[in-house]
Design an enzyme around this catalytic site. Structure first.
Site, PDB file in Angstrom:
ATOM      1  N   THR A 131       0.896  -1.070   0.122  1.00 15.34           N
ATOM      2  CA  THR A 131       0.120   0.017   0.041  1.00 15.34           C
ATOM      3  C   THR A 131       0.995   0.975  -0.047  1.00 15.34           C
ATOM      4  OG1 THR A 131      -1.559  -1.303   1.372  1.00 15.34           O
ATOM      5  CG2 THR A 131      -1.827   1.244   1.411  1.00 15.34           C
ATOM      6  N   GLY A 149      -8.499  -5.726   1.063  1.00 12.54           N
ATOM      7  CA  GLY A 149      -7.233  -5.592   2.143  1.00 12.54           C
ATOM      8  C   GLY A 149      -7.669  -4.802   3.162  1.00 12.54           C
TER       9      GLY A 149
END
Length: 393
Positions: free
Chosen positions: A246, A276
């Site tokens: 991320t 996620g």
């Protein structure tokens, strides 16, 4: 395509005033107090008296995970559009993260990366306003490249927090976004190579045929389930800049207005429908103007179970330093998952920051403030945590 730089308004909430003292360079104690929900105030033990000159070196600021420098540069440039970055923090995180989506940073952000079992790329993203405690997020977004901009539209044009899947795409189209395939020749080739290796690794457990030897389709085993950690270690997946990761970004102006943003294309070869930690409030990021903010990156399936960003912010609320808060977010997870890989960045409302990581040698992140412009910093990760195995039932 929708306008991407929105005019700001007072509706973002009343920001905390800059910490100043006209009679002295020394900051008076009161601005360092953090008010609890019951109205009482406590001074965090880690905050020493800061001088006005020191404060000028800390804010405004932009900080983000990994060595994603162009995203940091874009966000910092937007903060400079007003003195002290005032009223630009939302624009900064959205457009900074968008830059990473456009660049397909490390194939872990934006289109054309992390194909799922069907070869499709889907996107997760979030924006959080630390003044209004308002959030917009999307999960499993299909066929729309500008994930964090869509998340912003969820924040600004709906009363919801999270939209997912094809319905999130339908919402984006209704708001003026254009659809396009998120699959690229690179991501398609990665998917084909994975299939040629009998779909290894994959995310299936306790099914037939053996998921370590086959691509399925699978059916549940008729035997009692084993503990997940005994069945498969997390480190079968190479988690880092290039997978399962991320961009998390925090922007703070001189009035202590805070926004956070996240975006990812998730875990490579995930089961379709998987979302996620990035768009989950308290997991991917968390912000509170009264305290600070945190962002997390790494093994999202595990991290969302512990809400490490929320944990870090609440630790700072209760007097921990950013370093202690970031480490707490990591150690809580490592206590239960010794093969976990991840990192947390924590920043208090004054602009003091720190990072902690686990499962990899070191973790790079980007910082821009009045004394560091698009500067990469690196932290050594915490040592391996020995965990005694749980007794078998």
């Amino acid at each position: 395509m929708p306008m991407v730089i929105h005019s700001t308004s007072a509706s973002w909430g009343t920001a905390l005033k800059p910490i100043t003292n006209s009679s002295s360079d020394t900051i008076t104690p009161n601005p360092n107090l953090i008010t609890t929900s019951r109205g009482s105030s406590t001074r965090p033990s880690y905050i020493t008296t800061l001088t006005a000159k020191k404060m000028e070196q800390l804010l405004p600021m932009v900080i983000n995970t990994w060595n994603m420098s162009e995203a940091n540069e874009m966000a910092w440039r937007i903060l400079q559009q007003s003195e002290g970055g005032v009223r630009q923090t939302r624009n900064a995180v959205v457009e900074g993260v968008t830059r990473c989506e456009e660049l397909q940073c490390f194939h872990s952000v934006g289109y054309g990366g992390s194909p799922d079992e069907r070869g499709e790329t889907t996107l997760d993203a979030m924006v959080m306003d630390g003044g209004l405690m308002d959030v917009g997020a999307v999960g499993g977004l299909r066929n729309i490249k500008e994930a964090i901009r869509v998340a912003r539209f969820v924040l600004e044009h709906t009363s919801h927090t999270l939209l997912v899947g094809q319905s999130a795409t339908d919402f984006a189209v209704s708001m003026g976004f254009r659809t396009s395939s998120l699959v690229t020749p690179w991501s398609h080739d990665e998917w084909e190579k994975w299939k040629a290796k009998n779909c290894q690794p994959n995310c299936w457990l306790n099914v037939n045929p053996d998921p370590k030897l086959s691509c399925g389709p699978y059916v549940p085993k008729a035997t009692p389930l084993t503990r997940w950690k005994e069945d498969r270690a997390r480190n079968e997946y190479e988690i880092g800049e290039n997978n399962h990761d991320t961009i998390g970004m925090i922007a703070i102006d001189v009035e202590n207005q805070i926004h956070t943003g996240t975006s990812t294309n998730g875990m490579t070869h995930k089961i379709p429908g998987r979302v996620g930690d990035s768009p989950i409030v308290g997991a991917g990021s968390y912000a509170d103007n009264e305290v600070g903010a945190a962002v997390a990156t790494g093994d999202g399936d595990v991290m969302m179970r512990f809400l490490p960003s929320l944990l870090a912010v609440e630790a700072m609320r209760n007097g921990k330093s950013p370093q202690e808060a970031a480490e707490l977010g990591i150690k809580r997870i490592a206590k239960y998952y010794k093969d976990f890989i991840g990192a947390v960045i924590a920043v208090n409302r004054l602009g003091q920051y720190a990072a902690a990581c686990y499962g990899i040698p070191e973790f790079p992140y980007m910082i821009s403030n009045p004394t560091h412009t698009v500067s990469v910093q690196t932290v050594k990760c915490l040592p391996y945590v020995h965990v005694e195995p749980l007794p078998k039932s």
